[in-house]
Motif scaffolding. Structure first.
Motif, PDB file in Angstrom:
ATOM      1  N   MET A   1       9.473   9.153  -5.293  1.00  0.00           N
ATOM      2  CA  MET A   1      10.386   9.547  -4.245  1.00  0.00           C
ATOM      3  C   MET A   1       9.622  10.327  -3.186  1.00  0.00           C
ATOM      4  O   MET A   1       8.794  11.167  -3.506  1.00  0.00           O
ATOM      5  N   PHE A   2       9.894  10.021  -1.942  1.00  0.00           N
ATOM      6  CA  PHE A   2       9.287  10.740  -0.831  1.00  0.00           C
ATOM      7  C   PHE A   2      10.366  11.456  -0.039  1.00  0.00           C
ATOM      8  O   PHE A   2      11.430  10.888   0.217  1.00  0.00           O
ATOM      9  N   VAL A   3      10.063  12.667   0.333  1.00  0.00           N
ATOM     10  CA  VAL A   3      10.896  13.395   1.288  1.00  0.00           C
ATOM     11  C   VAL A   3       9.970  13.767   2.426  1.00  0.00           C
ATOM     12  O   VAL A   3       8.960  14.447   2.224  1.00  0.00           O
ATOM     13  N   ILE A   4      10.294  13.288   3.610  1.00  0.00           N
ATOM     14  CA  ILE A   4       9.403  13.462   4.747  1.00  0.00           C
ATOM     15  C   ILE A   4      10.137  14.199   5.866  1.00  0.00           C
ATOM     16  O   ILE A   4      11.189  13.756   6.305  1.00  0.00           O
ATOM     17  N   ASN A   5       9.576  15.304   6.284  1.00  0.00           N
ATOM     18  CA  ASN A   5      10.099  16.050   7.422  1.00  0.00           C
ATOM     19  C   ASN A   5       8.963  16.142   8.432  1.00  0.00           C
ATOM     20  O   ASN A   5       8.155  17.057   8.387  1.00  0.00           O
ATOM     21  N   ASP A   6       8.892  15.165   9.312  1.00  0.00           N
ATOM     22  CA  ASP A   6       7.793  15.086  10.271  1.00  0.00           C
ATOM     23  C   ASP A   6       8.318  14.767  11.666  1.00  0.00           C
ATOM     24  O   ASP A   6       8.543  13.606  11.998  1.00  0.00           O
ATOM     25  N   PRO A   7       8.502  15.783  12.496  1.00  0.00           N
ATOM     26  CA  PRO A   7       8.985  15.535  13.848  1.00  0.00           C
ATOM     27  C   PRO A   7       8.012  14.715  14.698  1.00  0.00           C
ATOM     28  O   PRO A   7       8.411  14.145  15.706  1.00  0.00           O
ATOM     29  N   HIS A   8       6.755  14.626  14.288  1.00  0.00           N
ATOM     30  CA  HIS A   8       5.795  13.779  14.992  1.00  0.00           C
ATOM     31  C   HIS A   8       6.045  12.294  14.719  1.00  0.00           C
ATOM     32  O   HIS A   8       5.528  11.438  15.400  1.00  0.00           O
ATOM     33  N   ASN A   9       6.797  12.018  13.641  1.00  0.00           N
ATOM     34  CA  ASN A   9       7.094  10.647  13.222  1.00  0.00           C
ATOM     35  C   ASN A   9       5.839   9.838  12.921  1.00  0.00           C
ATOM     36  O   ASN A   9       5.813   8.626  13.111  1.00  0.00           O
ATOM     37  N   PHE A  10       4.804  10.510  12.445  1.00  0.00           N
ATOM     38  CA  PHE A  10       3.585   9.799  12.061  1.00  0.00           C
ATOM     39  C   PHE A  10       3.685   9.316  10.618  1.00  0.00           C
ATOM     40  O   PHE A  10       3.437   8.158  10.318  1.00  0.00           O
ATOM     41  N   PHE A  11       4.033  10.236   9.721  1.00  0.00           N
ATOM     42  CA  PHE A  11       4.099   9.895   8.309  1.00  0.00           C
ATOM     43  C   PHE A  11       5.426   9.204   8.005  1.00  0.00           C
ATOM     44  O   PHE A  11       6.490   9.739   8.261  1.00  0.00           O
ATOM     45  N   THR A  12       5.310   8.000   7.479  1.00  0.00           N
ATOM     46  CA  THR A  12       6.472   7.230   7.055  1.00  0.00           C
ATOM     47  C   THR A  12       6.336   6.943   5.567  1.00  0.00           C
ATOM     48  O   THR A  12       5.255   7.093   4.983  1.00  0.00           O
ATOM     49  N   GLU A  13       7.411   6.502   4.969  1.00  0.00           N
ATOM     50  CA  GLU A  13       7.361   6.149   3.552  1.00  0.00           C
ATOM     51  C   GLU A  13       6.347   5.035   3.314  1.00  0.00           C
ATOM     52  O   GLU A  13       5.582   5.063   2.342  1.00  0.00           O
ATOM     53  N   HIS A  14       6.321   4.059   4.196  1.00  0.00           N
ATOM     54  CA  HIS A  14       5.364   2.949   4.075  1.00  0.00           C
ATOM     55  C   HIS A  14       3.924   3.453   4.166  1.00  0.00           C
ATOM     56  O   HIS A  14       3.075   3.074   3.345  1.00  0.00           O
ATOM     57  N   LEU A  15       3.638   4.299   5.142  1.00  0.00           N
ATOM     58  CA  LEU A  15       2.277   4.824   5.297  1.00  0.00           C
ATOM     59  C   LEU A  15       1.871   5.628   4.069  1.00  0.00           C
ATOM     60  O   LEU A  15       0.764   5.459   3.544  1.00  0.00           O
ATOM     61  N   ILE A  16       2.743   6.486   3.584  1.00  0.00           N
ATOM     62  CA  ILE A  16       2.409   7.299   2.412  1.00  0.00           C
ATOM     63  C   ILE A  16       2.153   6.401   1.196  1.00  0.00           C
ATOM     64  O   ILE A  16       1.217   6.634   0.432  1.00  0.00           O
ATOM     65  N   THR A  17       2.940   5.367   1.031  1.00  0.00           N
ATOM     66  CA  THR A  17       2.711   4.417  -0.071  1.00  0.00           C
ATOM     67  C   THR A  17       1.327   3.796   0.040  1.00  0.00           C
ATOM     68  O   THR A  17       0.593   3.707  -0.955  1.00  0.00           O
ATOM     69  N   GLU A  18       0.946   3.370   1.236  1.00  0.00           N
ATOM     70  CA  GLU A  18      -0.373   2.766   1.436  1.00  0.00           C
ATOM     71  C   GLU A  18      -1.493   3.785   1.202  1.00  0.00           C
ATOM     72  O   GLU A  18      -2.533   3.456   0.621  1.00  0.00           O
ATOM     73  N   LEU A  19      -1.309   5.004   1.645  1.00  0.00           N
ATOM     74  CA  LEU A  19      -2.311   6.058   1.431  1.00  0.00           C
ATOM     75  C   LEU A  19      -2.494   6.324  -0.058  1.00  0.00           C
ATOM     76  O   LEU A  19      -3.626   6.469  -0.539  1.00  0.00           O
ATOM     77  N   ILE A  20      -1.403   6.358  -0.796  1.00  0.00           N
ATOM     78  CA  ILE A  20      -1.484   6.595  -2.237  1.00  0.00           C
ATOM     79  C   ILE A  20      -2.152   5.423  -2.943  1.00  0.00           C
ATOM     80  O   ILE A  20      -2.949   5.617  -3.875  1.00  0.00           O
ATOM     81  N   ASN A  21      -1.877   4.205  -2.511  1.00  0.00           N
ATOM     82  CA  ASN A  21      -2.532   3.043  -3.121  1.00  0.00           C
ATOM     83  C   ASN A  21      -4.051   3.136  -2.993  1.00  0.00           C
ATOM     84  O   ASN A  21      -4.781   2.827  -3.943  1.00  0.00           O
ATOM     85  N   VAL A  22      -4.544   3.558  -1.852  1.00  0.00           N
ATOM     86  CA  VAL A  22      -5.987   3.745  -1.675  1.00  0.00           C
ATOM     87  C   VAL A  22      -6.475   4.885  -2.561  1.00  0.00           C
ATOM     88  O   VAL A  22      -7.502   4.771  -3.238  1.00  0.00           O
ATOM     89  N   PHE A  23      -5.742   5.983  -2.588  1.00  0.00           N
ATOM     90  CA  PHE A  23      -6.124   7.146  -3.384  1.00  0.00           C
ATOM     91  C   PHE A  23      -6.270   6.771  -4.859  1.00  0.00           C
ATOM     92  O   PHE A  23      -7.219   7.206  -5.529  1.00  0.00           O
ATOM     93  N   ARG A  24      -5.347   5.952  -5.361  1.00  0.00           N
ATOM     94  CA  ARG A  24      -5.352   5.591  -6.775  1.00  0.00           C
ATOM     95  C   ARG A  24      -6.504   4.676  -7.154  1.00  0.00           C
ATOM     96  O   ARG A  24      -6.792   4.496  -8.335  1.00  0.00           O
ATOM     97  N   ARG A  25      -7.218   4.113  -6.189  1.00  0.00           N
ATOM     98  CA  ARG A  25      -8.424   3.337  -6.501  1.00  0.00           C
ATOM     99  C   ARG A  25      -9.500   4.253  -7.086  1.00  0.00           C
ATOM    100  O   ARG A  25     -10.339   3.823  -7.870  1.00  0.00           O
ATOM    101  N   PHE A  26      -9.495   5.514  -6.673  1.00  0.00           N
ATOM    102  CA  PHE A  26     -10.477   6.498  -7.139  1.00  0.00           C
ATOM    103  C   PHE A  26      -9.910   7.413  -8.218  1.00  0.00           C
ATOM    104  O   PHE A  26     -10.639   7.862  -9.097  1.00  0.00           O
ATOM    105  N   TYR A  27      -8.630   7.729  -8.107  1.00  0.00           N
ATOM    106  CA  TYR A  27      -7.998   8.720  -8.982  1.00  0.00           C
ATOM    107  C   TYR A  27      -6.716   8.112  -9.543  1.00  0.00           C
ATOM    108  O   TYR A  27      -5.692   8.096  -8.861  1.00  0.00           O
TER     109      TYR A  27
END
Length: 140
Positions: A1-27
């Motif tokens: 579950m993601f809760v995002i409070n970003d008035p810049h509207n940069f971080f989205t659920e999709h972006l965070i999912t993709e970032l985590i997928n890359v992270f999990r390649r190492f960890y």
């Protein structure tokens, strides 16, 4: 579950999912809940001062807890601070936003940045993850 409070509207659920997928390649960790809040400069200073007893601005503060086989994480990020850092950085703002997010996740898997040696290792890991993300997800 993601809760995002970003008035810049940069971080989205999709972006965070993709970032985590890359992270999990190492960890290979499982994040259950990620709460990401973008704070303004003064709010970040107040959080840093009141909770961590550090009287200075920072780009990100991370709170992690392990519950069974999952990690819950609260990330407080100050994109305004990151914007200011970009004035001296040679990287695009988006690259720095992603680097800062990875910085937070690295704290959750045991990396610290209290000493100069730890900061050097953290910086290398952030760069490695961010560059990998850009290799796979940004069209050139």
């Amino acid at each position: 579950m993601f809760v995002i409070n970003d008035p810049h509207n940069f971080f989205t659920e999709h972006l965070i999912t993709e970032l985590i997928n890359v992270f999990r390649r190492f960890y290979p960790v499982n994040f259950r809940n990620i709460v990401l809040t973008n704070l303004f400069l003064d709010d970040m200073l107040a959080l840093n001062s009141n909770v961590l007893k550090h009287n200075y601005y920072t780009d990100v503060i991370t709170f992690c807890s392990l519950k069974k086989n999952f990690i819950d994480v609260e990330i407080f990020i100050c994109l305004d601070y990151v914007d200011k850092f970009c004035l001296v950085s040679e990287k695009p703002i988006q690259w720095e936003y992603i680097r800062t997010f990875y910085h937070a996740l690295l704290h959750c898997v045991g990396f610290n940045d209290s000493t100069q040696e730890e900061k050097q290792i953290m910086t290398e890991k952030e760069k490695e993850l961010t560059d990998l993300f850009y290799t796979f997800h940004v069209k050139h």
